[in-house]
Design a protein around this motif. Structure first.
Motif, PDB file in Angstrom:
ATOM      1  N   ASP A   1       0.824  -1.207   0.000  1.00  0.00           N
ATOM      2  CA  ASP A   1       0.000   0.000   0.000  1.00  0.00           C
ATOM      3  C   ASP A   1       0.859   1.258   0.000  1.00  0.00           C
ATOM      4  N   GLN A   2       1.952   1.259   0.753  1.00  0.00           N
ATOM      5  CA  GLN A   2       2.854   2.417   0.761  1.00  0.00           C
ATOM      6  C   GLN A   2       3.460   2.643  -0.621  1.00  0.00           C
ATOM      7  N   ALA A   3       3.913   1.581  -1.250  1.00  0.00           N
ATOM      8  CA  ALA A   3       4.496   1.708  -2.590  1.00  0.00           C
ATOM      9  C   ALA A   3       3.445   2.183  -3.594  1.00  0.00           C
ATOM     10  N   ARG A   4       2.220   1.695  -3.433  1.00  0.00           N
ATOM     11  CA  ARG A   4       1.141   2.136  -4.319  1.00  0.00           C
ATOM     12  C   ARG A   4       0.848   3.621  -4.138  1.00  0.00           C
ATOM     13  N   GLN A   5       0.790   4.081  -2.890  1.00  0.00           N
ATOM     14  CA  GLN A   5       0.539   5.497  -2.630  1.00  0.00           C
ATOM     15  C   GLN A   5       1.675   6.369  -3.149  1.00  0.00           C
ATOM     16  N   MET A   6       2.909   5.903  -2.994  1.00  0.00           N
ATOM     17  CA  MET A   6       4.048   6.664  -3.508  1.00  0.00           C
ATOM     18  C   MET A   6       4.001   6.741  -5.032  1.00  0.00           C
ATOM     19  N   THR A   7       3.625   5.675  -5.681  1.00  0.00           N
ATOM     20  CA  THR A   7       3.508   5.673  -7.144  1.00  0.00           C
ATOM     21  C   THR A   7       2.406   6.635  -7.586  1.00  0.00           C
ATOM     22  N   GLN A   8       1.296   6.603  -6.873  1.00  0.00           N
ATOM     23  CA  GLN A   8       0.182   7.497  -7.205  1.00  0.00           C
ATOM     24  C   GLN A   8       0.602   8.957  -7.014  1.00  0.00           C
ATOM     25  N   SER A   9       1.322   9.258  -5.945  1.00  0.00           N
ATOM     26  CA  SER A   9       1.791  10.622  -5.711  1.00  0.00           C
ATOM     27  C   SER A   9       2.767  11.056  -6.798  1.00  0.00           C
ATOM     28  N   LEU A  10       3.628  10.145  -7.226  1.00  0.00           N
ATOM     29  CA  LEU A  10       4.573  10.463  -8.286  1.00  0.00           C
ATOM     30  C   LEU A  10       3.841  10.793  -9.586  1.00  0.00           C
ATOM     31  N   PHE A  11       2.806  10.017  -9.902  1.00  0.00           N
ATOM     32  CA  PHE A  11       2.028  10.294 -11.120  1.00  0.00           C
ATOM     33  C   PHE A  11       1.325  11.648 -11.021  1.00  0.00           C
ATOM     34  N   GLU A  12       0.812  11.988  -9.848  1.00  0.00           N
ATOM     35  CA  GLU A  12       0.151  13.287  -9.678  1.00  0.00           C
ATOM     36  C   GLU A  12       1.136  14.424  -9.842  1.00  0.00           C
ATOM     37  N   LEU A  13       2.366  14.252  -9.351  1.00  0.00           N
ATOM     38  CA  LEU A  13       3.389  15.290  -9.532  1.00  0.00           C
ATOM     39  C   LEU A  13       3.759  15.439 -11.005  1.00  0.00           C
ATOM     40  N   LEU A  14       3.856  14.329 -11.698  1.00  0.00           N
ATOM     41  CA  LEU A  14       4.228  14.380 -13.116  1.00  0.00           C
ATOM     42  C   LEU A  14       3.121  14.984 -13.969  1.00  0.00           C
ATOM     43  N   ARG A  15       1.861  14.865 -13.530  1.00  0.00           N
ATOM     44  CA  ARG A  15       0.732  15.418 -14.279  1.00  0.00           C
ATOM     45  C   ARG A  15       0.709  16.948 -14.240  1.00  0.00           C
ATOM     46  N   ARG A  16       1.268  17.559 -13.205  1.00  0.00           N
ATOM     47  CA  ARG A  16       1.215  19.031 -13.050  1.00  0.00           C
ATOM     48  C   ARG A  16       2.143  19.729 -14.008  1.00  0.00           C
TER      49      ARG A  16
END
Length: 126
Positions: free
Chosen positions: A111-126
């Motif tokens: 779950d931690q790795a999944r949340q970190m991946t999701q946060s990384l994708f959100e940063l890349l989207r900006r």
């Protein structure tokens, strides 16, 4: 990014291995009163690529089954003894709790790795 994907794969393989261990422990508990039943054990090993954990081969516990005095049982010998199983419920329950905790730890890591991946994708989207 590759490390996050590697962490997801490692924790998923850990959960799969612990789930398999829990299945064997449940089978041992269910057959604790079965005459002649031998306890099954399961070990772990690293996969060939080194990034996963695999369940090893199932082994039978070499300890002899308990000799039970039960003269009325149809499987008893002339002296009134029969073979029980070599399953110790205390050990099985302790191993089950350990496997459950290991499964939960792998689930949290996943779950931690999944949340970190999701946060990384959100940063890349900006």
């Amino acid at each position: 990014m590759a490390d996050l994907i590697q962490a997801l794969g490692l924790s998923a393989s850990g959960m799969e291995a612990q789930a398999q261990r829990l299945r064997h422990l449940s089978e041992n508990i269910a057959n604790a009163d079965t005459p002649g039943y031998r306890r099954k054990t399961l070990g772990f090993r690293a996969a060939l690529d080194g990034n996963r954990v695999e369940a090893g081969p199932v082994r039978l516990d070499p300890r002899p089954p308990a000799r039970l005095y039960d003269p009325g049982h149809p499987m008893s010998d002339a002296e009134g003894y029969r073979d029980g199983s070599n399953v110790d419920l205390i050990i099985e329950i302790a191993d089950s709790r350990e496997a459950q905790r290991s499964y939960e730890a792998n689930l949290r890591l996943f779950d931690q790795a999944r949340q970190m991946t999701q946060s990384l994708f959100e940063l890349l989207r900006r």
